[in-house]
Design a protein around this motif. Sequence first.
Motif, short mmCIF file in Angstrom:
data_model
loop_
_atom_site.label_atom_id
_atom_site.label_comp_id
_atom_site.label_asym_id
_atom_site.label_seq_id
_atom_site.Cartn_x
_atom_site.Cartn_y
_atom_site.Cartn_z
N ARG A 20 45.51 -2.26 -7.99
CA ARG A 20 46.24 -3.35 -7.35
C ARG A 20 45.90 -4.69 -8.00
N LEU A 21 44.63 -4.88 -8.35
CA LEU A 21 44.21 -6.11 -9.02
C LEU A 21 44.95 -6.26 -10.35
N ARG A 22 45.01 -5.20 -11.14
CA ARG A 22 45.71 -5.27 -12.43
C ARG A 22 47.20 -5.55 -12.21
N ARG A 23 47.82 -4.84 -11.25
CA ARG A 23 49.25 -5.02 -11.03
C ARG A 23 49.58 -6.46 -10.64
N MET A 24 48.80 -7.03 -9.72
CA MET A 24 49.09 -8.39 -9.27
C MET A 24 48.83 -9.41 -10.38
N ARG A 25 47.83 -9.15 -11.20
CA ARG A 25 47.57 -10.04 -12.34
C ARG A 25 48.73 -10.00 -13.32
N GLU A 26 49.20 -8.81 -13.64
CA GLU A 26 50.27 -8.66 -14.62
C GLU A 26 51.61 -9.16 -14.08
N GLN A 32 43.57 -10.98 -18.60
CA GLN A 32 42.29 -10.92 -17.90
C GLN A 32 41.53 -12.23 -18.07
N GLU A 33 41.68 -12.86 -19.25
CA GLU A 33 41.03 -14.15 -19.49
C GLU A 33 41.56 -15.23 -18.55
N ASP A 34 42.86 -15.17 -18.24
CA ASP A 34 43.46 -16.16 -17.34
C ASP A 34 42.89 -16.03 -15.93
N LEU A 35 42.79 -14.77 -15.45
CA LEU A 35 42.23 -14.55 -14.11
C LEU A 35 40.75 -14.91 -14.10
N SER A 47 37.87 -6.78 -16.20
CA SER A 47 38.23 -5.48 -16.76
C SER A 47 37.47 -4.35 -16.07
N GLY A 48 36.17 -4.56 -15.83
CA GLY A 48 35.37 -3.53 -15.19
C GLY A 48 35.84 -3.18 -13.79
N VAL A 49 36.23 -4.20 -13.03
CA VAL A 49 36.73 -3.95 -11.67
C VAL A 49 38.07 -3.22 -11.73
N ARG A 54 33.05 -1.27 -12.41
CA ARG A 54 32.27 -2.24 -11.65
C ARG A 54 32.76 -2.24 -10.21
N PRO A 55 31.87 -2.21 -9.23
CA PRO A 55 32.32 -2.24 -7.83
C PRO A 55 32.82 -3.63 -7.45
N SER A 56 33.80 -3.68 -6.57
CA SER A 56 34.25 -4.97 -6.06
C SER A 56 33.24 -5.47 -5.03
#
Length: 279
Positions: A20-26, A32-35, A47-49, A54-56
């Motif tokens: 969901r994090l990737r989808r909303m970012r894209e 990833q640098e922007d976020l 990227s890890g999350v 990496r755990p949230s």
Amino acid sequence: MGNRKVLDPDSGPMAAYGARLRRMREERGWRQEDLAARTGYSSKHISGVEIGSRPSTLKFSRAVDVAFGLAGTDQSFDRECRQVRHGVLLEGFPEYVHQERRAAEIRVFDIGIIPGLLQTPEYAEVLASSSVMRGAITAEQAAERVTFLTERQQVLERQPPPMLFVVMDESCIRRLVGGPEVMAAQLDRLVELAAHPYTVLQVAPFAIGERRSLNLPVNIVTMPDRSVLSYAESQAQGHLTREGGAVSSMLRVYHQLAAESLSQADTVAMIKEVRKGML
């Protein structure tokens, strides 16, 4: 892009969070640098999350909510992180609910329990309290579960609301939950919802026997672009399916069940008859 990892949100709560994090970012056209710049975390951490290595954390989730403008909303990552950490929701369910909020049509089948979108607060509280008594969840988790359901039900207040198609096994209306008063109010709520122009309510009667084509609860959502997703649960986990053939098959089976079920008028008549014996 050649090394881009394909995410499977159904593989676990952390995976669903990351997808969901990737989808909303894209969706916002951000790298990833922007976020990272908007949250104060490194692009490596982002990227890890996203890929689940990496755990949230609550701190990270709150920073993401500020960046996405989700702070204090029922779609916040902070809330999802708490639910994942506390075990309030089954795997795959947070992602399904996110899709449900946007759906043009929602189809539901349930066995033994009134579907969540149709439950009264009292009915939902009895179910949550029962889970506490069995030691399945804590009292805090029970309260979070009821609150989450109340927020989820707000999709029916959306303008315009989604079309809601519900098929319930007859056991849903005959199983006494919470005593006569709670159950009577729940049945009254069903009759009220059946009168709503955006709702189609049907009971699959015991009499259809082996012709009942579904044996597990199922949710199917049609999105505004007419794409279709299905969500099904076992006792221990939920699974959101996007693959076309599997979803089409589930939708076909759902329609077969609806064709075998009572009409809405006959369904309301049965509910009212059961209601008479409550109080």
